[in-house]
Design a protein around this motif. Structure first.
Motif, short mmCIF file in Angstrom:
data_model
loop_
_atom_site.label_atom_id
_atom_site.label_comp_id
_atom_site.label_asym_id
_atom_site.label_seq_id
_atom_site.Cartn_x
_atom_site.Cartn_y
_atom_site.Cartn_z
N ASP A 55 -79.95 12.59 48.46
CA ASP A 55 -79.86 14.05 48.45
C ASP A 55 -78.77 14.51 49.41
N ARG A 56 -78.30 13.58 50.27
CA ARG A 56 -77.15 13.84 51.15
C ARG A 56 -76.32 12.56 51.24
N VAL A 57 -75.03 12.72 51.47
CA VAL A 57 -74.14 11.57 51.58
C VAL A 57 -73.09 11.86 52.66
N HIS A 58 -72.65 10.79 53.32
CA HIS A 58 -71.59 10.91 54.33
C HIS A 58 -70.25 10.80 53.62
N VAL A 59 -69.35 11.76 53.88
CA VAL A 59 -68.04 11.83 53.23
C VAL A 59 -66.95 11.71 54.28
N THR A 60 -65.91 10.94 53.97
CA THR A 60 -64.74 10.83 54.84
C THR A 60 -63.51 11.21 54.02
N LEU A 61 -62.77 12.17 54.53
CA LEU A 61 -61.50 12.57 53.91
C LEU A 61 -60.37 12.01 54.77
N ARG A 62 -59.38 11.43 54.11
CA ARG A 62 -58.25 10.84 54.81
C ARG A 62 -56.96 11.53 54.39
N SER A 63 -55.96 11.42 55.24
CA SER A 63 -54.65 12.02 54.97
C SER A 63 -53.98 11.33 53.80
N LYS A 64 -53.43 12.11 52.90
CA LYS A 64 -52.67 11.57 51.78
C LYS A 64 -51.39 10.92 52.28
N ASP A 65 -50.84 11.44 53.38
CA ASP A 65 -49.57 10.95 53.91
C ASP A 65 -49.68 9.60 54.60
N ASN A 66 -50.64 9.46 55.52
CA ASN A 66 -50.68 8.24 56.32
C ASN A 66 -52.03 7.53 56.34
N GLY A 67 -53.00 8.05 55.62
CA GLY A 67 -54.31 7.40 55.54
C GLY A 67 -55.21 7.63 56.74
N ALA A 68 -54.76 8.40 57.72
CA ALA A 68 -55.57 8.66 58.91
C ALA A 68 -56.78 9.52 58.54
N ARG A 69 -57.87 9.30 59.25
CA ARG A 69 -59.09 10.08 59.01
C ARG A 69 -58.83 11.54 59.39
N LEU A 70 -59.10 12.44 58.46
CA LEU A 70 -58.94 13.87 58.73
C LEU A 70 -60.24 14.48 59.21
N VAL A 71 -61.31 14.21 58.46
CA VAL A 71 -62.61 14.81 58.78
C VAL A 71 -63.73 14.00 58.12
N GLU A 72 -64.87 13.95 58.80
CA GLU A 72 -66.07 13.34 58.25
C GLU A 72 -67.17 14.37 58.30
N PHE A 73 -68.06 14.35 57.30
CA PHE A 73 -69.14 15.33 57.24
C PHE A 73 -70.24 14.85 56.31
N GLU A 74 -71.38 15.47 56.42
CA GLU A 74 -72.49 15.25 55.51
C GLU A 74 -72.39 16.29 54.40
N ALA A 75 -72.76 15.87 53.20
CA ALA A 75 -72.73 16.79 52.06
C ALA A 75 -74.02 16.66 51.27
N ALA A 76 -74.54 17.79 50.82
CA ALA A 76 -75.69 17.81 49.93
C ALA A 76 -75.22 17.35 48.55
N VAL A 77 -76.02 16.51 47.91
CA VAL A 77 -75.69 15.93 46.61
C VAL A 77 -76.54 16.59 45.53
N SER A 78 -75.89 17.04 44.46
CA SER A 78 -76.64 17.58 43.33
C SER A 78 -75.91 17.27 42.03
N VAL A 79 -76.70 17.10 40.98
CA VAL A 79 -76.16 16.89 39.64
C VAL A 79 -75.78 18.25 39.08
N VAL A 80 -74.65 18.29 38.40
CA VAL A 80 -74.14 19.53 37.82
C VAL A 80 -74.52 19.61 36.35
N ASP A 81 -75.03 20.76 35.95
CA ASP A 81 -75.22 21.03 34.53
C ASP A 81 -73.83 21.33 33.97
N GLN A 82 -73.31 20.40 33.18
CA GLN A 82 -71.91 20.51 32.75
C GLN A 82 -71.65 21.74 31.89
N GLY A 83 -72.65 22.21 31.17
CA GLY A 83 -72.48 23.42 30.37
C GLY A 83 -72.37 24.66 31.24
#
Length: 122
Positions: A55-83
């Protein structure tokens, strides 16, 4: 908008990939839309074993330029009704590179894949 929120938004918009901590760190392509990260799994798309059990997951975003870690955070996970989330699915489809059937991605995803929304927790 807080500094963390701005960093998450900027990082997610600039890089089309992120890391999710599941059974191990897993690389995933995604799209940022309307304050959240969207990704698609299953069928011909990226496997994310164990995401469906979270129901939650740890996310890491990295720089597109050099791969350095930009930010880490927890995110709530949910399935999307595609319609109901057709706009988010369209954004995801636009970001999906090298698909064999790019003009029919939403239809294929509706049949065989799961679209997920990862909402950053502040």
């Amino acid at each position: 908008m807080s500094d963390d929120t701005a960093a998450i938004q900027e990082g997610a918009k600039k890089s089309g990939i992120l890391w999710l901590t599941l059974d191990r760190p897993r690389l995933a392509w995604h799209a940022w839309h309307d304050g959240a990260i969207y990704l698609v799994t299953g069928g011909e798309e990226q496997p994310m074993p164990g995401l469906d059990a979270k129901d939650r997951v740890h996310v890491t975003l990295r720089s597109k330029d050099n791969g350095a870690r930009l930010v880490e955070f927890e995110a709530a996970v949910s399935v999307v009704d595609q319609g109901e989330a057709a706009e988010a699915v369209a954004v995801l489809a636009k970001e999906r590179l090298n698909a064999r059937d790019s003009e029919h991605l939403p239809e294929r995803w509706a049949r065989e894949s799961t679209v997920w929304r990862l909402t950053p927790e502040r």
